[in-house]
Design a protein around this motif. Sequence first.
Motif, short mmCIF file in Angstrom:
data_model
loop_
_atom_site.label_atom_id
_atom_site.label_comp_id
_atom_site.label_asym_id
_atom_site.label_seq_id
_atom_site.Cartn_x
_atom_site.Cartn_y
_atom_site.Cartn_z
N THR A 262 0.81 -1.30 0.17
CA THR A 262 -0.16 0.10 0.01
C THR A 262 0.95 1.07 -0.02
O THR A 262 1.94 1.20 0.73
CB THR A 262 -0.82 -0.05 1.41
N PHE A 263 0.45 2.17 -1.08
CA PHE A 263 1.50 3.55 -0.90
C PHE A 263 0.45 4.43 -1.07
O PHE A 263 -0.48 4.32 -1.81
CB PHE A 263 2.19 3.24 -2.17
N VAL A 264 0.78 5.64 -0.19
CA VAL A 264 -0.13 6.90 -0.53
C VAL A 264 1.18 8.00 -0.60
O VAL A 264 2.10 8.27 0.50
CB VAL A 264 -0.84 7.24 0.68
N SER A 265 1.25 8.93 -1.55
CA SER A 265 2.20 9.89 -1.61
C SER A 265 1.80 10.88 -0.36
O SER A 265 0.86 11.33 -0.03
CB SER A 265 1.85 10.69 -2.97
N PRO A 266 3.13 11.36 -0.07
CA PRO A 266 3.15 12.31 0.96
C PRO A 266 2.14 13.49 0.92
O PRO A 266 1.48 14.13 1.86
CB PRO A 266 4.62 12.84 0.78
N GLN A 267 1.91 13.84 -0.46
CA GLN A 267 0.72 15.07 -0.68
C GLN A 267 -0.44 14.55 -0.28
O GLN A 267 -1.53 15.60 -0.04
CB GLN A 267 0.94 15.55 -1.86
N LEU A 268 -0.70 13.18 -0.24
CA LEU A 268 -2.26 12.78 0.21
C LEU A 268 -2.42 12.11 1.46
O LEU A 268 -3.45 11.95 2.04
CB LEU A 268 -2.62 11.95 -0.84
N ARG A 269 -1.35 12.10 2.23
CA ARG A 269 -1.37 11.43 3.57
C ARG A 269 -2.05 12.12 4.61
O ARG A 269 -2.19 13.45 4.39
CB ARG A 269 0.12 11.04 4.25
N GLY A 270 -2.66 11.63 5.37
CA GLY A 270 -3.66 12.21 6.41
C GLY A 270 -5.12 12.53 6.00
O GLY A 270 -5.90 12.93 6.59
N GLN A 271 -5.37 11.93 4.72
CA GLN A 271 -6.62 12.24 4.16
C GLN A 271 -7.71 10.85 4.10
O GLN A 271 -8.70 10.76 3.46
CB GLN A 271 -6.73 12.84 2.91
N GLY A 272 -6.99 9.85 4.97
CA GLY A 272 -7.63 8.65 4.82
C GLY A 272 -7.77 7.77 3.41
O GLY A 272 -8.47 7.11 3.18
N VAL A 273 -6.59 8.16 2.75
CA VAL A 273 -6.52 7.46 1.30
C VAL A 273 -6.33 5.80 1.56
O VAL A 273 -7.03 5.33 0.56
CB VAL A 273 -5.50 8.42 0.54
N ALA A 274 -5.62 5.64 2.42
CA ALA A 274 -4.95 4.25 2.38
C ALA A 274 -6.17 3.46 2.86
O ALA A 274 -6.51 2.40 2.31
CB ALA A 274 -3.88 3.97 3.61
N LYS A 275 -6.98 4.04 3.73
CA LYS A 275 -8.21 3.12 4.12
C LYS A 275 -9.17 3.01 3.09
O LYS A 275 -9.84 1.91 2.79
CB LYS A 275 -8.78 4.05 5.37
N MET B 175 -8.75 -12.26 0.93
CA MET B 175 -7.58 -11.52 0.96
C MET B 175 -6.85 -12.03 2.07
O MET B 175 -7.25 -12.14 3.21
CB MET B 175 -8.04 -9.91 1.27
N ASN B 176 -5.54 -12.14 1.59
CA ASN B 176 -4.49 -12.49 2.56
C ASN B 176 -3.53 -11.18 2.94
O ASN B 176 -2.83 -10.95 2.06
CB ASN B 176 -3.49 -13.74 1.73
N PRO B 177 -3.53 -10.82 4.23
CA PRO B 177 -2.96 -9.58 4.20
C PRO B 177 -1.34 -9.91 4.69
O PRO B 177 -0.93 -10.66 5.46
CB PRO B 177 -3.38 -9.35 5.74
N ILE B 178 -0.76 -9.36 3.81
CA ILE B 178 0.75 -9.32 3.82
C ILE B 178 1.42 -7.94 4.16
O ILE B 178 2.38 -7.85 5.14
CB ILE B 178 1.36 -9.92 2.51
N CYS B 179 0.99 -7.02 3.54
CA CYS B 179 1.43 -5.55 3.59
C CYS B 179 0.98 -5.14 4.90
O CYS B 179 0.13 -5.38 5.73
CB CYS B 179 0.88 -4.62 2.64
N SER B 180 1.98 -4.45 5.90
CA SER B 180 1.91 -4.12 7.31
C SER B 180 0.45 -3.35 7.41
O SER B 180 0.01 -3.57 8.62
CB SER B 180 3.19 -3.46 7.80
N TYR B 181 0.28 -2.24 6.47
CA TYR B 181 -0.93 -1.69 6.79
C TYR B 181 -2.07 -2.48 6.59
O TYR B 181 -2.93 -2.29 7.55
CB TYR B 181 -0.82 -0.39 5.55
N VAL B 182 -2.19 -3.23 5.89
CA VAL B 182 -3.41 -4.28 5.38
C VAL B 182 -3.53 -5.44 6.78
O VAL B 182 -4.49 -5.40 7.48
CB VAL B 182 -3.33 -4.98 4.15
N VAL B 183 -2.33 -5.70 7.18
CA VAL B 183 -2.32 -6.62 8.47
C VAL B 183 -2.90 -5.73 9.63
O VAL B 183 -3.96 -6.28 10.42
CB VAL B 183 -0.93 -7.08 8.61
N ALA B 184 -2.29 -4.72 9.89
CA ALA B 184 -2.96 -3.80 10.96
C ALA B 184 -4.53 -3.45 10.94
O ALA B 184 -5.15 -3.62 11.85
CB ALA B 184 -2.32 -2.43 11.19
N GLU B 185 -5.12 -3.29 9.68
CA GLU B 185 -6.42 -2.91 9.35
C GLU B 185 -7.28 -4.28 9.62
O GLU B 185 -8.19 -4.07 10.32
CB GLU B 185 -6.77 -2.66 8.09
N PHE B 186 -6.69 -5.51 9.18
CA PHE B 186 -7.37 -6.54 9.35
C PHE B 186 -7.52 -7.28 10.89
O PHE B 186 -8.40 -7.79 11.16
CB PHE B 186 -6.67 -7.94 8.45
#
Length: 92
Positions: A41-54, A71-82
């Motif tokens: 999962t990637f979000v550009s610094p200019q979009l961070r803090g806007q809930g884009v990853a969610k 869905m098999n969570p591997i990425c650390s963000y996806v793991v945390a959300e799951f």
Amino acid sequence: MEFKLVERGTDYFAFEYKKDGEVLAEITWNQRDGIMDMTHTFVSPQLRGQGVAKKLIEKAAEYAREHNYKMNPICSYVVAEFQKGEYDDVKA
């Protein structure tokens, strides 16, 4: 903000948001036997803090539900959300 489904290679997919040809947000996965291995999962610094990853993970989960995938969570963000339990219905 609209995320576009793109095929990046054999069994390799992403939802991405591009502006002026630049990828500003994406979630990627490898597809195998009805399982989406969520790798990045990637979000550009200019979009961070806007809930884009969610929003990206919600889009991927919606896609999984529509196609009866898991869905098999591997990425650390996806793991945390799951771990929050919101996506138990699509967790592999």
